[in-house]
Design an enzyme around this catalytic site. Structure first.
Site, short mmCIF file in Angstrom:
data_model
loop_
_atom_site.label_atom_id
_atom_site.label_comp_id
_atom_site.label_asym_id
_atom_site.label_seq_id
_atom_site.Cartn_x
_atom_site.Cartn_y
_atom_site.Cartn_z
N LYS A 144 93.15 27.05 -30.89
CA LYS A 144 91.93 26.82 -31.69
C LYS A 144 91.43 28.15 -32.24
O LYS A 144 90.89 28.98 -31.52
CB LYS A 144 90.80 26.18 -30.87
CG LYS A 144 89.71 25.69 -31.83
CD LYS A 144 88.33 25.59 -31.25
CE LYS A 144 87.49 26.83 -31.31
NZ LYS A 144 87.10 27.31 -32.64
N GLU A 204 89.44 37.45 -22.21
CA GLU A 204 89.35 38.79 -22.81
C GLU A 204 88.03 38.82 -23.56
O GLU A 204 87.89 38.14 -24.58
CB GLU A 204 90.50 39.03 -23.81
CG GLU A 204 91.88 38.98 -23.22
CD GLU A 204 92.23 40.20 -22.40
OE1 GLU A 204 91.42 41.14 -22.33
OE2 GLU A 204 93.32 40.19 -21.80
N CYS A 248 86.72 44.63 -30.14
CA CYS A 248 86.22 44.65 -28.77
C CYS A 248 86.36 46.04 -28.16
O CYS A 248 85.59 46.42 -27.28
CB CYS A 248 86.98 43.62 -27.93
SG CYS A 248 88.75 43.80 -28.06
N GLU A 252 76.83 44.84 -27.23
CA GLU A 252 77.91 44.91 -28.20
C GLU A 252 77.34 44.55 -29.58
O GLU A 252 76.86 43.44 -29.78
CB GLU A 252 78.99 43.91 -27.78
CG GLU A 252 80.29 44.13 -28.49
CD GLU A 252 81.35 43.13 -28.03
OE1 GLU A 252 81.02 41.95 -27.81
OE2 GLU A 252 82.52 43.54 -27.91
P1 NAP Z 1 82.88 33.86 -29.69
O1 NAP Z 1 81.69 33.47 -30.44
O2 NAP Z 1 82.81 33.98 -28.23
O3 NAP Z 1 84.01 32.84 -30.12
C1 NAP Z 1 85.31 32.92 -29.60
C2 NAP Z 1 85.94 31.56 -29.67
O4 NAP Z 1 85.22 30.68 -28.81
C3 NAP Z 1 85.88 30.93 -31.06
O5 NAP Z 1 87.06 30.20 -31.29
C4 NAP Z 1 84.68 30.02 -30.95
O6 NAP Z 1 84.71 28.95 -31.84
C5 NAP Z 1 84.79 29.53 -29.52
N1 NAP Z 1 83.52 29.04 -29.01
C6 NAP Z 1 82.26 29.36 -29.40
N2 NAP Z 1 81.35 28.68 -28.70
C7 NAP Z 1 82.04 27.88 -27.84
C8 NAP Z 1 81.66 26.93 -26.86
N3 NAP Z 1 80.38 26.65 -26.63
N4 NAP Z 1 82.62 26.32 -26.17
C9 NAP Z 1 83.93 26.57 -26.40
N5 NAP Z 1 84.34 27.45 -27.32
C10 NAP Z 1 83.41 28.11 -28.04
O7 NAP Z 1 83.44 35.26 -30.19
P2 NAP Z 1 83.61 35.75 -31.69
O8 NAP Z 1 82.24 35.96 -32.24
O9 NAP Z 1 84.55 34.86 -32.41
O10 NAP Z 1 84.37 37.13 -31.50
C11 NAP Z 1 83.71 38.30 -31.15
C12 NAP Z 1 83.80 38.55 -29.66
O11 NAP Z 1 85.15 38.56 -29.25
C13 NAP Z 1 83.25 39.88 -29.27
O12 NAP Z 1 82.44 39.77 -28.13
C14 NAP Z 1 84.49 40.70 -28.93
O13 NAP Z 1 84.28 41.74 -28.03
C15 NAP Z 1 85.39 39.66 -28.39
N6 NAP Z 1 86.78 40.09 -28.46
C16 NAP Z 1 87.40 40.47 -27.30
C17 NAP Z 1 88.71 40.91 -27.34
C18 NAP Z 1 89.42 41.30 -26.08
O14 NAP Z 1 90.63 41.27 -26.07
N7 NAP Z 1 88.73 41.67 -25.02
C19 NAP Z 1 89.40 40.95 -28.53
C20 NAP Z 1 88.75 40.57 -29.69
C21 NAP Z 1 87.43 40.13 -29.64
P3 NAP Z 1 83.82 28.97 -33.21
O15 NAP Z 1 83.85 30.35 -33.74
O16 NAP Z 1 84.49 28.03 -34.08
O17 NAP Z 1 82.46 28.53 -32.82
#
Ligand code: NAP
Ligand code: MG
Length: 493
Positions: A186, A262, A297, A396
């Protein structure tokens, strides 16, 4: 800004889910708009999958897994098909790079050279590993045979973010498929396009139906349905710490599926006065926060500088920042594109306000840019006089905003580096090998870079301590989370 026309006419924008062997709309018929942050235009209306579609995909994934066409195939056969998929990705590299740039606004040069090339290299590496990993025999003595074998875990859900859409997906699907699992991917709502295209290419490469499916949709619907599904065996998640915790709860409230996370980071980039090269440290400090508009990240978001070189380093970082003004990411020369969407832009600008009201000094940037394009651009922004307890040093931001913090000695640097809920990566710049080792051992995080900002490649594990996550991506260790260990004890008479 001289804006090249967005070339959407000559490239097909995928918008349907891949379930079983078919490209399909969501069962509900619902869609969501995929918007380009370059100029705000709608690129496509994409299938908004929800729990009904997740059910269908899980049924197909389970059937494929139990039939064993993939899970029980000879490893060399899985290798050949995954290498074929990597070849198809390479043939379509320009198209994939364009889709990524249109979708999330990454500079086109970087989409191609980093995201797409990195995804292909990752897939090839795990494909090659398929038939090179051996199982184990326990040291039992002559009265028994203790076999320790790895089995695929079953149906894997991969829920990924928008900042490196294809690359974060590849870090999951490559080892998961190499290990013999069925995977349901997804992508984030902001970035569905390359995932959908890869789902199509996987079928073309000969991955059996049901083994690699792609479900675009919203987090609260599709994401949550995967997290709570009783027949999903494992979820591999990359995204925010907040949503990562939801997946732990979903697991606890459903079938206790394995969860690997992650999550976020707040990387301390610690520059000592004895850094081997101040210019290099400045260059990497700037790239470490402005690369991908800071939406990384592992962004070097806390620039921690020994006070005797503070002024000299900051001046260099600001000068480099000035040369990285935002521009259209379709222009080969652009190094700083827009942030991913309106919400993210507002969040970043709000943090810039917070930093100023907390008493930090703005040394560069701080405003929205190129508003007349309809895109979501933010200036490269440097804060000085930050203290580590300010919100801009603890939270962040996920934008091109760096917080500069001075320190007196190694002890103070270490204390501040570890004073964070996150523990993903850190950097240490020094010519003193003792200091480098001591700091590397004492910093609580998954990766410490010495005299560089973004070290590492596919051969080394990646992941976080503390609230940066659970488990590791990359390297052979990634197989651990996509496998069960089976003990077979044979008593010999
Ligand atoms: P996010 O909002 O946490 O979303 C990540 C994924 O989770 C998306 O596919 C999102 O879907 C889904 N999601 C959101 N709400 C959900 C829920 N209630 N239940 C189940 N799934 C849900 O993160 P993002 O804004 O896309 O990405 C930024 C974050 O990713 C930052 O915090 C960054 O640090 C982290 N990141 C970490 C790494 C690592 O390897 N440590 C690498 C890259 C990024 P939708 O977007 O469709 O809502
Ligand atoms: Mg988009």
């Amino acid at each position: 800004m001289n804006v090249p026309a967005t070339p959407t006419a000559d490239i097909a924008i995928p918008n349907q889910a891949v379930i079983g062997a078919d490209k399909v709309d969501a069962a509900s018929g619902k869609t969501f708009s995929c918007i380009s942050p370059i100029d705000g235009r709608v690129l496509a209306e994409v299938a908004a999958c929800d729990s009904e579609d997740v059910d269908r995909a899980v049924t197909a994934a389970r059937a494929a897994f139990e039939a064993g066409k993939w899970a029980n195939a000879a490893p060399r056969k899985r290798k050949a098909i995954l290498l074929k998929l990597a070849d198809l990705m390479a043939q379509h590299a320009d198209e994939l790079a364009m889709l990524e740039t249109l979708d999330v606004g990454k500079p086109i040069r970087e989409s191609g050279a980093v995201d797409i090339a990195g995804s292909i290299a990752c897939l090839r590496w795990y494909a090659e590993a398929c038939d090179k990993i051996y199982d184990e025999l326990a040291p039992t003595g002559s009265r028994a045979v203790g076999m320790i074998t790895r089995e695929p875990i079953g149906v894997v859900g991969a829920v990924v973010p928008w900042n490196f859409p294809l690359l974060m997906a590849a870090w999951k699907f490559s080892p998961a498929l190499a290990a013999g699992n069925s995977i349901i991917l997804k992508p984030a709502e902001q970035s569905p396009l390359t995932a959908l295209r890869i789902g199509e290419l996987a079928l073309e490469a000969g991955v059996p139906e049901g083994v690699f499916q792609v479900l675009p949709g919203l987090g609260e619907t599709a994401g949550q349905a995967i997290g709570r599904h009783m027949d999903v065996d494992m979820v591999a998640f990359t995204g925010s710490t907040e949503v990562g915790k939801f997946f732990l709860r979903y697991s606890g409230e459903s079938n206790m599926k394995h969860v690997s996370l992650e999550c976020g980071g707040k990387k301390p980039n610690i520059v000592f006065a004895d850094t081997p090269d101040l210019d290099q440290a400045a260059k990497e400090a700037a790239l470490g926060i402005f690369y991908n508009a800071g939406q990384v990240c592992t962004a070097a978001s806390r620039l921690m500088v020994e006070e005797t070189i503070h002024d000299a380093l900051l001046e260099k970082v600001v000068e480099i920042g000035k040369t990285m003004q935002p521009g259209n990411p379709l222009d080969e020369k652009t190094r700083l594109g827009p942030v991913v969407d309106q919400t993210q832009m507002e969040r970043v600008l709000e943090y810039i306000d917070i930093g100023q009201s907390e008493g930090a000094t703005l040394s560069l940037g701080g405003k929205r840019a190129l508003a007349d394009t309809g895109g979501t651009y933010v200036e490269p922004t440097v804060f000085d006089n930050v203290s580590n307890d300010m919100r801009i040093a603890q939270e962040e931001i996920f934008g091109p905003v760096v917080s500069t913090i001075s320190f007196k000695d190694a002890e103070e640097a270490l204390r501040m580096a570890n004073d964070s809920m996150y523990g993903l990566e850190a950097c240490v710049w020094t010519s003193d090998i003792n200091k480098a080792h001591k700091m590397a051992r004492a910093i609580k995080c998954g990766t410490v870079n010495v005299n560089c900002v973004d070290g590492g490649d596919i051969t080394v594990p990646f992941g976080g301590y503390k609230q940066s996550g659970i488990g590791r991506d990359k390297s052979l260790h990634a197989f651990d989370k996509y496998s069960q260990l089976k003990t077979t004890w044979i008593q010999l008479s």
